[in-house]
Design an enzyme around this catalytic site. Structure first.
Site, PDB file in Angstrom:
ATOM      1  N   ARG A 115      -8.994  -5.599   1.642  1.00 49.09           N
ATOM      2  CA  ARG A 115      -9.911  -5.603   2.778  1.00 49.09           C
ATOM      3  C   ARG A 115      -9.642  -4.522   3.815  1.00 49.09           C
ATOM      4  O   ARG A 115     -10.366  -4.431   4.801  1.00 49.09           O
ATOM      5  CB  ARG A 115      -9.871  -6.969   3.478  1.00 49.09           C
ATOM      6  CG  ARG A 115     -10.316  -8.096   2.601  1.00 49.09           C
ATOM      7  CD  ARG A 115     -10.330  -9.405   3.380  1.00 49.09           C
ATOM      8  NE  ARG A 115     -10.711 -10.514   2.529  1.00 49.09           N
ATOM      9  CZ  ARG A 115      -9.901 -11.152   1.686  1.00 49.09           C
ATOM     10  NH1 ARG A 115      -8.647 -10.781   1.584  1.00 49.09           N
ATOM     11  NH2 ARG A 115     -10.330 -12.151   0.961  1.00 49.09           N
ATOM     12  N   ASP A 157       1.698  -8.360  -7.487  1.00 46.45           N
ATOM     13  CA  ASP A 157       2.218  -7.141  -8.111  1.00 46.45           C
ATOM     14  C   ASP A 157       3.676  -7.259  -8.563  1.00 46.45           C
ATOM     15  O   ASP A 157       4.210  -6.347  -9.202  1.00 46.45           O
ATOM     16  CB  ASP A 157       2.068  -5.934  -7.166  1.00 46.45           C
ATOM     17  CG  ASP A 157       2.704  -6.159  -5.794  1.00 46.45           C
ATOM     18  OD1 ASP A 157       3.714  -6.889  -5.701  1.00 46.45           O
ATOM     19  OD2 ASP A 157       2.189  -5.603  -4.809  1.00 46.45           O
ATOM     20  N   THR A 216      -0.804  -8.701   6.067  1.00 50.65           N
ATOM     21  CA  THR A 216      -1.873  -9.600   5.620  1.00 50.65           C
ATOM     22  C   THR A 216      -2.927  -9.733   6.716  1.00 50.65           C
ATOM     23  O   THR A 216      -2.588  -9.823   7.896  1.00 50.65           O
ATOM     24  CB  THR A 216      -1.328 -10.989   5.204  1.00 50.65           C
ATOM     25  OG1 THR A 216      -2.443 -11.884   5.070  1.00 50.65           O
ATOM     26  CG2 THR A 216      -0.324 -11.564   6.176  1.00 50.65           C
ATOM     27  N   ILE A 260       4.202  -0.492   7.573  1.00 46.44           N
ATOM     28  CA  ILE A 260       5.207  -1.514   7.260  1.00 46.44           C
ATOM     29  C   ILE A 260       6.513  -0.921   6.718  1.00 46.44           C
ATOM     30  O   ILE A 260       7.606  -1.347   7.097  1.00 46.44           O
ATOM     31  CB  ILE A 260       4.613  -2.524   6.249  1.00 46.44           C
ATOM     32  CG1 ILE A 260       3.507  -3.316   6.936  1.00 46.44           C
ATOM     33  CG2 ILE A 260       5.670  -3.464   5.692  1.00 46.44           C
ATOM     34  CD1 ILE A 260       2.534  -3.956   5.984  1.00 46.44           C
ATOM     35  N   HIS A 290      -0.282 -16.621  -5.273  1.00 42.31           N
ATOM     36  CA  HIS A 290      -1.426 -16.254  -6.117  1.00 42.31           C
ATOM     37  C   HIS A 290      -0.999 -15.802  -7.507  1.00 42.31           C
ATOM     38  O   HIS A 290      -1.777 -15.173  -8.215  1.00 42.31           O
ATOM     39  CB  HIS A 290      -2.268 -15.166  -5.434  1.00 42.31           C
ATOM     40  CG  HIS A 290      -2.936 -15.646  -4.185  1.00 42.31           C
ATOM     41  ND1 HIS A 290      -3.287 -14.826  -3.137  1.00 42.31           N
ATOM     42  CD2 HIS A 290      -3.303 -16.893  -3.797  1.00 42.31           C
ATOM     43  CE1 HIS A 290      -3.831 -15.543  -2.174  1.00 42.31           C
ATOM     44  NE2 HIS A 290      -3.849 -16.797  -2.550  1.00 42.31           N
ATOM     45  N   THR A 347       0.841  -1.218   0.000  1.00 40.79           N
ATOM     46  CA  THR A 347       0.000   0.000   0.000  1.00 40.79           C
ATOM     47  C   THR A 347       0.869   1.259   0.000  1.00 40.79           C
ATOM     48  O   THR A 347       0.494   2.266  -0.589  1.00 40.79           O
ATOM     49  CB  THR A 347      -0.974   0.035   1.205  1.00 40.79           C
ATOM     50  OG1 THR A 347      -0.220  -0.081   2.410  1.00 40.79           O
ATOM     51  CG2 THR A 347      -2.005  -1.064   1.131  1.00 40.79           C
ATOM     52  N   CYS A 399      -5.262 -15.883 -27.312  1.00 40.86           N
ATOM     53  CA  CYS A 399      -3.924 -16.494 -27.349  1.00 40.86           C
ATOM     54  C   CYS A 399      -3.448 -16.597 -28.810  1.00 40.86           C
ATOM     55  O   CYS A 399      -4.173 -17.078 -29.678  1.00 40.86           O
ATOM     56  CB  CYS A 399      -3.983 -17.888 -26.713  1.00 40.86           C
ATOM     57  SG  CYS A 399      -2.435 -18.788 -26.842  1.00 40.86           S
TER      58      CYS A 399
HETATM   59  P1  NAD Z   1      -5.852  -7.922   2.727  1.00 43.99           P
HETATM   60  O1  NAD Z   1      -6.312  -6.820   1.827  1.00 43.99           O
HETATM   61  O2  NAD Z   1      -6.847  -8.925   3.145  1.00 43.99           O
HETATM   62  O3  NAD Z   1      -5.188  -7.332   4.062  1.00 43.99           O
HETATM   63  C1  NAD Z   1      -4.169  -6.378   4.021  1.00 43.99           C
HETATM   64  C2  NAD Z   1      -3.866  -5.976   5.460  1.00 43.99           C
HETATM   65  O4  NAD Z   1      -2.770  -5.073   5.437  1.00 43.99           O
HETATM   66  C3  NAD Z   1      -5.028  -5.263   6.144  1.00 43.99           C
HETATM   67  O5  NAD Z   1      -5.311  -5.917   7.367  1.00 43.99           O
HETATM   68  C4  NAD Z   1      -4.509  -3.832   6.379  1.00 43.99           C
HETATM   69  O6  NAD Z   1      -4.938  -3.301   7.599  1.00 43.99           O
HETATM   70  C5  NAD Z   1      -3.008  -4.021   6.364  1.00 43.99           C
HETATM   71  N1  NAD Z   1      -2.253  -2.859   5.875  1.00 43.99           N
HETATM   72  C6  NAD Z   1      -2.486  -2.172   4.732  1.00 43.99           C
HETATM   73  N2  NAD Z   1      -1.534  -1.234   4.556  1.00 43.99           N
HETATM   74  C7  NAD Z   1      -0.699  -1.314   5.621  1.00 43.99           C
HETATM   75  C8  NAD Z   1       0.486  -0.613   6.005  1.00 43.99           C
HETATM   76  N3  NAD Z   1       1.026   0.344   5.239  1.00 43.99           N
HETATM   77  N4  NAD Z   1       1.097  -0.951   7.169  1.00 43.99           N
HETATM   78  C9  NAD Z   1       0.568  -1.937   7.958  1.00 43.99           C
HETATM   79  N5  NAD Z   1      -0.526  -2.647   7.617  1.00 43.99           N
HETATM   80  C10 NAD Z   1      -1.152  -2.355   6.470  1.00 43.99           C
HETATM   81  O7  NAD Z   1      -4.619  -8.561   2.004  1.00 43.99           O
HETATM   82  P2  NAD Z   1      -4.162 -10.040   1.924  1.00 43.99           P
HETATM   83  O8  NAD Z   1      -4.262 -10.691   3.257  1.00 43.99           O
HETATM   84  O9  NAD Z   1      -2.899 -10.017   1.210  1.00 43.99           O
HETATM   85  O10 NAD Z   1      -5.254 -10.754   1.000  1.00 43.99           O
HETATM   86  C11 NAD Z   1      -5.849 -10.157  -0.111  1.00 43.99           C
HETATM   87  C12 NAD Z   1      -5.695 -10.937  -1.385  1.00 43.99           C
HETATM   88  O11 NAD Z   1      -5.756  -9.981  -2.413  1.00 43.99           O
HETATM   89  C13 NAD Z   1      -4.365 -11.601  -1.543  1.00 43.99           C
HETATM   90  O12 NAD Z   1      -4.629 -12.930  -1.716  1.00 43.99           O
HETATM   91  C14 NAD Z   1      -3.704 -10.998  -2.790  1.00 43.99           C
HETATM   92  O13 NAD Z   1      -3.556 -11.991  -3.772  1.00 43.99           O
HETATM   93  C15 NAD Z   1      -4.676 -10.011  -3.325  1.00 43.99           C
HETATM   94  N6  NAD Z   1      -4.183  -8.613  -3.443  1.00 43.99           N
HETATM   95  C16 NAD Z   1      -2.907  -8.371  -3.860  1.00 43.99           C
HETATM   96  C17 NAD Z   1      -2.457  -7.068  -3.976  1.00 43.99           C
HETATM   97  C18 NAD Z   1      -1.046  -6.844  -4.447  1.00 43.99           C
HETATM   98  O14 NAD Z   1      -0.508  -7.684  -5.154  1.00 43.99           O
HETATM   99  N7  NAD Z   1      -0.400  -5.738  -4.052  1.00 43.99           N
HETATM  100  C19 NAD Z   1      -3.286  -5.987  -3.684  1.00 43.99           C
HETATM  101  C20 NAD Z   1      -4.596  -6.263  -3.275  1.00 43.99           C
HETATM  102  C21 NAD Z   1      -5.021  -7.581  -3.155  1.00 43.99           C
END
Ligand code: NAD
Length: 266
Positions: free
Chosen positions: A46, A117, A208, A251, A134, A38, A167
């Site tokens: 979420r 990503d 996560t 983070i 994933h 993020t 494809c």
């Molecule tokens: P999630 O969205 O379920 O949870 C992310 C967690 O990170 C949240 O609890 C949030 O509070 C926390 N968070 C966000 N930014 C933060 C920061 N800067 N510092 C501390 N905490 C922070 O994510 P998940 O558990 O990875 O599951 C979502 C699914 O969505 C995954 O399976 C993934 O494949 C996919 N996804 C991937 C991406 C990506 O590749 N960047 C982005 C969105 C979703």
């Protein structure tokens, strides 16, 4: 899961505990989720500003049955890629780089990521230590013949006017090389993740919500094997009660401190 082992401690104590656990460890397994990216400008799903929190319809783009049956869903998905809504222009942040430092220190056993990503590899994590459970948006895969190509190759075709490119080999449906809802995970990847959880001497869960299975299972697996757990996440997770250290800060700020790395000042 009962009261957290860690909640009675103030955050600075948690940081000190986490630092000393990392300093004493030799084989660290790390599980990362959307929260580590993020700070690179990629929203999670979420969290409070998450993609699904704001637009529940967006979940359809990640569901294979909708994607296969509805050309409009595919066109919308490719359009989002070409408009940069799916992160092609984002860079790794200090959180990703801190894990490269952990590898440089010789302590990184395996980096399991739920992220699609590609930013861990772009930061410099060695592909052989990385399990992208994933998949990745850096490539496309044909749903019929399995041929993989760089995402940039397929996006060029979209930019040239093919709204739903097929494809080039067999005419099948193309999709990013990610595992959507309704698609199977790669069994070897799950096995590798679980093995890492059971064989590491420290387990870090970073950014996560630990709600996506089976990978979330790595946390209790490591705990049952007698391994200490560090959780770095802005919001509570279902496994906070078994963490030896719980860090709620951002983070990209906290993870460098945990691994003892000072990001260069810009
Ligand atoms: P999630 O969205 O379920 O949870 C992310 C967690 O990170 C949240 O609890 C949030 O509070 C926390 N968070 C966000 N930014 C933060 C920061 N800067 N510092 C501390 N905490 C922070 O994510 P998940 O558990 O990875 O599951 C979502 C699914 O969505 C995954 O399976 C993934 O494949 C996919 N996804 C991937 C991406 C990506 O590749 N960047 C982005 C969105 C979703």
């Amino acid at each position: 899961m009962g009261e957290s082992r860690a909640t009675h401690l103030a955050e600075p104590s948690h940081l000190a505990i986490a630092q000393s656990l990392v300093a004493g460890a030799e084989r660290i397994a790390v599980l990362t989720g959307a929260g580590i990216s993020t700070d690179s400008g990629i929203p999670d799903f979420r969290g409070p500003d998450g993609v699904w929190t704001k637009d529940p319809e967006a979940e359809k783009l990640s569901t294979i049955s909708y994607y296969v049956s509805d050309p409009q869903v595919r066109k919308r998905s490719w359009k989002r890629y070409t408009e940069g809504l799916i992160w092609s222009n984002k860079s790794p942040n200090d959180g990703h780089k801190a894990l490269v430092e952990l590898e440089r220190q010789g302590k990184l056993h395996t980096l399991i990521t739920q992220n699609i990503d590609g930013l861990h590899e772009e930061a410099g994590t060695s592909p052989e230590l990385l399990v992208e459970i994933h998949g990745t948006t850096k490539r496309t895969r044909c749903l019929s013949c399995g041929q993989e190509l760089p995402m940039s190759h397929t996006l060029e075709r979209v930019r040239q006017g093919e709204e739903d490119p097929a494809c080039l080999s067999c005419g099948g449906i193309l999709k990013s090389a990610t595992v959507s809802f309704g698609q199977n995970l790669v069994p070897q990847d799950i096995m590798r993740s679980e093995q890492a959880a059971m064989n590491c001497d420290l387990f870090l869960a970073v950014g996560t919500s630990l709600q996506v299975y089976p990978v979330a299972q790595c946390v209790p697996l490591a705990h049952t094997a007698g391994t200490e757990i560090i959780i770095i996440n802005a919001e509570p997770t279902p496994f906070d009660s078994i963490a030896a250290a719980l860090l709620r800060g951002s983070i990209s700020d906290v993870l460098p401190k945990v691994v003892g790395w000072q990001p260069p000042q810009l």
